[in-house]
Design a protein around this motif. Structure first.
Motif, short mmCIF file in Angstrom:
data_model
loop_
_atom_site.label_atom_id
_atom_site.label_comp_id
_atom_site.label_asym_id
_atom_site.label_seq_id
_atom_site.Cartn_x
_atom_site.Cartn_y
_atom_site.Cartn_z
N ILE A 56 0.82 -1.02 -0.04
CA ILE A 56 0.04 0.00 0.04
C ILE A 56 0.80 1.22 0.07
O ILE A 56 1.77 1.39 0.62
N GLU A 64 1.35 11.14 -8.50
CA GLU A 64 0.80 10.12 -9.01
C GLU A 64 1.75 8.98 -9.03
O GLU A 64 3.06 9.10 -9.20
N ILE A 88 -1.73 5.31 -10.31
CA ILE A 88 -2.09 5.16 -8.98
C ILE A 88 -2.42 6.42 -8.35
O ILE A 88 -1.62 7.28 -8.06
N ASP A 89 -3.55 6.63 -7.86
CA ASP A 89 -4.14 8.07 -7.24
C ASP A 89 -3.39 8.11 -6.07
O ASP A 89 -3.12 7.10 -5.15
N TRP A 90 -3.04 9.42 -5.67
CA TRP A 90 -2.48 9.57 -4.44
C TRP A 90 -3.18 9.44 -3.21
O TRP A 90 -2.67 8.91 -2.30
N ASP A 91 -4.54 9.27 -3.24
CA ASP A 91 -5.58 8.85 -2.31
C ASP A 91 -5.80 7.52 -2.31
O ASP A 91 -6.78 6.97 -1.19
N TYR A 92 -5.23 6.53 -3.07
CA TYR A 92 -5.44 5.17 -3.09
C TYR A 92 -4.74 4.65 -2.20
O TYR A 92 -3.61 4.55 -1.67
N ARG A 93 -5.84 3.54 -1.09
CA ARG A 93 -4.84 3.05 -0.09
C ARG A 93 -5.32 1.63 -0.06
O ARG A 93 -5.09 1.01 1.16
N GLY A 94 -5.74 1.12 -1.23
CA GLY A 94 -5.68 -0.41 -1.61
C GLY A 94 -4.31 -0.80 -1.95
O GLY A 94 -3.38 -0.09 -2.11
N VAL A 96 -1.50 -2.04 -4.30
CA VAL A 96 -1.21 -1.69 -5.56
C VAL A 96 -0.73 -3.19 -6.30
O VAL A 96 -0.35 -3.90 -5.91
#
Ligand SMILES: O=c1ccn([C@H]2C[C@H](O)[C@@H](COP(=O)(O)OP(=O)(O)OP(=O)(O)O)O2)c(=O)[nH]1
Ligand SMILES: [Mg+2]
Length: 151
Positions: A56, A64, A88-94, A96
């Protein structure tokens, strides 16, 4: 100043190297497959597979992550990222994941720790959207798709 990239290793990535720049000038951090030793992923020709990285990321706002193919895998095996560059968006927390596709002629096996793609951290601009009617003309106008010639 260098942006700092937070990396959280999920249990299935324990024991794997963190993403790393493989040379002083490398633009991308190589991403490793976090598949189990006894559960490699087989990708048949023409098929695709979602490969976990076990990571993550905490990408700083204003940046990005771009998941890009590795040229060696593409050249030797026809393996590339289907949705390249993956965003990968900066706010993605799933977790990769890397969407690989096999464009080669042979089966390809993704094994634990294999470097399957590379991650480029890049600044990204977010535009303010303004609806308008078309104002100024340009020399190009609507020309595209080879309008300037081929040679
Ligand atoms: O190669 C990729 C591409 C995307 N993602 C994750 C991170 C990204 O922030 C999220 C969404 O990606 P994208 O916006 O490309 O997909 P979407 O189909 O638009 O999904 P969403 O509706 O969730 O935005 O999925 C990956 O892990 N690997
Ligand atoms: Mg999206």
């Amino acid at each position: 100043m260098k942006p700092s990239l937070g990396v959280v290793r999920l249990p299935h990535a324990h024991g794997l190297d963190l993403p790393a720049y493989e040379s002083v000038g490398a633009a991308g951090l190589d991403l490793r497959a976090a598949v189990a030793d006894d559960r490699p992923i087989l990708i048949l020709p023409g098929r695709r597979a979602l490969v976990p990285t076990g990571l993550i990321l905490e990408i700083p706002e204003g940046f990005e992550g771009q998941v890009r193919p590795r040229s060696g895998l593409a050249l030797k095996h026809g393996i590339t990222c289907l949705n390249t560059p993956g965003t990968i968006d900066w706010d993605y927390r799933g977790e990769v994941k890397v969407l690989l596709v096999n464009l080669g002629d042979d089966d390809f096996t993704v094994t634990r720790g294999m470097r399957v793609a590379q991650l480029v951290i890049a600044p990204v601009a977010r535009a303010v959207i303004e609806e308008r009617s078309l104002a100024g003309g340009t020399a190009r106008g609507a020309g595209g798709f080879g309008s300037t010639g081929t040679a």
